[in-house]
Motif scaffolding. Structure first.
Motif, short mmCIF file in Angstrom:
data_model
loop_
_atom_site.label_atom_id
_atom_site.label_comp_id
_atom_site.label_asym_id
_atom_site.label_seq_id
_atom_site.Cartn_x
_atom_site.Cartn_y
_atom_site.Cartn_z
N SER A 58 9.56 16.43 16.39
CA SER A 58 9.61 17.67 17.03
C SER A 58 9.36 18.72 16.19
CB SER A 58 10.81 17.81 17.76
OG SER A 58 12.08 17.33 17.00
N CYS A 59 9.59 18.70 14.82
CA CYS A 59 9.67 19.71 13.85
C CYS A 59 8.06 20.43 13.70
CB CYS A 59 10.20 19.29 12.54
SG CYS A 59 10.06 20.39 11.27
N PRO A 60 7.90 21.74 13.93
CA PRO A 60 6.72 22.02 13.57
C PRO A 60 6.30 22.27 12.20
CG PRO A 60 8.02 23.92 14.54
CD PRO A 60 8.82 22.42 14.50
N HIS A 61 7.30 22.38 11.45
CA HIS A 61 6.80 22.48 10.13
C HIS A 61 6.45 21.34 9.58
CE1 HIS A 61 8.26 26.59 9.38
NE2 HIS A 61 9.38 26.34 9.91
N CYS A 62 7.21 20.02 9.86
CA CYS A 62 6.92 18.57 9.52
C CYS A 62 5.35 18.71 9.89
CB CYS A 62 7.58 17.56 10.35
SG CYS A 62 9.49 17.68 9.85
N ALA A 63 4.98 18.90 11.16
CA ALA A 63 3.64 18.66 11.44
C ALA A 63 2.82 19.43 10.50
CB ALA A 63 3.36 19.28 13.11
N ARG A 64 2.97 20.79 10.32
CA ARG A 64 2.05 21.32 9.18
C ARG A 64 2.13 20.69 8.00
NH1 ARG A 64 4.81 26.40 11.34
NH2 ARG A 64 3.97 26.82 13.16
N ALA A 105 6.71 -1.04 13.23
CA ALA A 105 7.10 -2.54 13.43
C ALA A 105 5.84 -3.21 14.16
CB ALA A 105 8.16 -2.79 14.32
N LEU A 106 5.10 -2.39 14.96
CA LEU A 106 4.05 -2.91 15.42
C LEU A 106 2.70 -2.76 14.73
CD1 LEU A 106 4.60 -1.57 19.13
CD2 LEU A 106 4.70 -3.99 18.57
N ASP A 107 2.77 -2.35 13.46
CA ASP A 107 1.81 -2.08 12.65
C ASP A 107 0.77 -1.05 13.11
OD1 ASP A 107 0.23 -2.15 10.02
OD2 ASP A 107 -1.02 -3.89 10.67
N ARG A 108 1.35 -0.08 13.86
CA ARG A 108 0.37 0.99 14.67
C ARG A 108 0.65 2.41 13.90
NH1 ARG A 108 -2.62 0.28 18.84
NH2 ARG A 108 -3.51 2.27 18.01
N LEU A 109 1.19 2.67 12.48
CA LEU A 109 1.39 3.77 12.20
C LEU A 109 -0.08 4.61 12.00
CD1 LEU A 109 3.90 3.40 9.37
CD2 LEU A 109 4.21 4.42 11.52
N ASP A 110 -1.04 4.22 12.47
CA ASP A 110 -2.34 4.85 12.79
C ASP A 110 -2.08 6.01 13.67
OD1 ASP A 110 -2.35 2.35 14.39
OD2 ASP A 110 -3.97 3.51 15.29
N LEU A 111 -1.09 5.95 14.50
CA LEU A 111 -0.74 6.76 15.45
C LEU A 111 0.17 7.84 15.05
CD1 LEU A 111 -0.34 4.43 18.58
CD2 LEU A 111 -2.37 5.96 17.94
N HIS A 112 0.81 7.70 13.96
CA HIS A 112 1.71 8.66 13.45
C HIS A 112 1.41 10.09 13.51
CE1 HIS A 112 5.04 10.08 10.86
NE2 HIS A 112 4.17 10.58 10.15
N ALA A 113 0.31 10.25 12.96
CA ALA A 113 -0.34 11.79 13.24
C ALA A 113 -0.74 12.15 14.31
CB ALA A 113 -1.65 11.91 12.00
N LYS A 114 -1.12 11.32 15.28
CA LYS A 114 -1.34 11.74 16.66
C LYS A 114 -0.07 12.12 17.48
CE LYS A 114 -5.50 8.89 17.12
NZ LYS A 114 -6.32 7.81 18.07
N VAL A 115 0.95 11.40 16.97
CA VAL A 115 2.44 11.83 17.70
C VAL A 115 2.19 13.47 17.41
CG1 VAL A 115 4.69 11.57 17.99
CG2 VAL A 115 3.36 9.46 17.62
N PHE A 116 2.35 13.93 16.18
CA PHE A 116 2.20 15.14 15.88
C PHE A 116 1.50 15.83 16.79
CE2 PHE A 116 4.37 13.94 11.94
CZ PHE A 116 5.64 14.46 11.77
N ASP A 117 0.34 15.48 16.65
CA ASP A 117 -0.73 16.33 17.33
C ASP A 117 -0.64 16.50 18.95
OD1 ASP A 117 -3.53 17.38 17.32
OD2 ASP A 117 -4.04 15.84 18.88
N ALA A 118 -0.18 15.55 19.37
CA ALA A 118 0.21 15.37 20.90
C ALA A 118 1.34 16.28 21.19
CB ALA A 118 0.92 13.82 21.41
N HIS A 120 2.48 19.15 19.12
CA HIS A 120 2.38 20.58 18.64
C HIS A 120 1.02 21.02 18.97
CE1 HIS A 120 6.20 20.18 16.65
NE2 HIS A 120 5.72 19.07 16.28
N GLN A 121 -0.10 20.18 19.03
CA GLN A 121 -1.38 20.73 19.57
C GLN A 121 -1.70 20.63 20.96
OE1 GLN A 121 -2.96 22.62 17.15
NE2 GLN A 121 -1.49 22.27 15.74
N GLN A 122 -1.42 19.71 21.51
CA GLN A 122 -1.67 19.10 23.01
C GLN A 122 -0.62 19.71 23.80
OE1 GLN A 122 -3.04 15.27 23.49
NE2 GLN A 122 -3.97 15.24 21.57
N HIS A 123 0.53 19.88 23.29
CA HIS A 123 1.96 20.52 23.92
C HIS A 123 2.22 19.47 24.96
CE1 HIS A 123 1.57 24.18 21.81
NE2 HIS A 123 0.11 24.15 22.33
N GLN A 124 2.28 18.14 24.73
CA GLN A 124 2.97 17.06 25.40
C GLN A 124 4.21 16.97 25.54
OE1 GLN A 124 0.64 13.35 25.94
NE2 GLN A 124 -1.24 14.38 24.86
#
Length: 209
Positions: A58-64, A105-118, A120-124
């Motif tokens: 949820s941290c915008p600075h982390c996303a950047r 745990a599910l070996d899906r950290l390829d979605l890590h950056a997508k969570v930030f994008d969802a 902070h960019q898509q405002h979900q």
């Protein structure tokens, strides 16, 4: 003359307001670019120097700063490991904290950056368990498989350790980087995201000399 004075006053207020917005949009700078961890903390990874990235989705600075951390991680020597530590400063942040460890745990950290994008960019609004489950399903993860891991004892154990590390390192804001169990630096201390990476590299070289 009265109209002119009113215009000047309005301009002054607008200028102050703009300055306040500018200051709040960038990290503040502390007197020192890092703090020393006392007592120093041992590594949880045998034979490796740990760099801990304390963050919150949820941290915008982390996303950047995340892209800079990812790029820096690729340059780290073999005896150094980067570990991400999701932080929950309050109960409302717990579900996103669980999300990170479930993706791991599910070996899906390829979605890590997508969570930030969802967020902070898509405002979900994916802040609670129900919204998170729906978002994850949209990413192609089986709903039951996700829930089984998300609500597991193993994830709760990881969260307990993350909470413990947050206290041991005296983390009061995100993002923060802990180096070798001895130092912590952050944008609020260095004044910029790039400066934080440079300071972390310098501290790492001190630890790894």
């Amino acid at each position: 003359m009265q109209i002119k004075n009113l215009l000047l006053r309005a301009l002054a207020i607008a200028t102050v307001g703009a300055s306040a917005m500018f200051v709040s949009s960038a990290p503040a700078m502390a007197a020192d670019p890092y703090t020393t961890v006392e007592p120093a903390q041992p590594s949880d990874t045998t034979g490796k120097i740990e760099v801990l990235e304390f963050f919150a989705y949820s941290c915008p600075h982390c996303a950047r700063m995340e892209p800079l951390v990812e790029a820096w991680a690729k340059t780290l020597p073999e005896n150094v490991v980067l570990k991400q530590v999701p932080v929950a400063f309050n109960a409302s942040m717990k579900d996103l904290q669980k999300l990170y460890y479930t993706l791991e745990a599910l070996d899906r950290l390829d979605l890590h950056a997508k969570v930030f994008d969802a967020i902070h960019q898509q405002h979900q609004q994916i802040y609670d368990a129900k919204a998170i489950a729906a978002w994850v399903q949209d990413q192609g993860i089986d709903a039951k498989a996700f829930q089984d891991v998300y609500n597991s004892f193993g994830i709760q154990s990881k969260i307990s350790r993350a909470d413990e590390l947050t206290k041991l390192y005296k983390i009061e804001g995100t993002p923060s980087l802990a180096i070798g169990g001895k130092y912590v630096t952050s944008p609020s201390q260095t004044g910029s995201y790039e400066g934080t990476i440079k300071e972390a590299q310098k501290l790492l070289e001190q630890v790894n000399h």
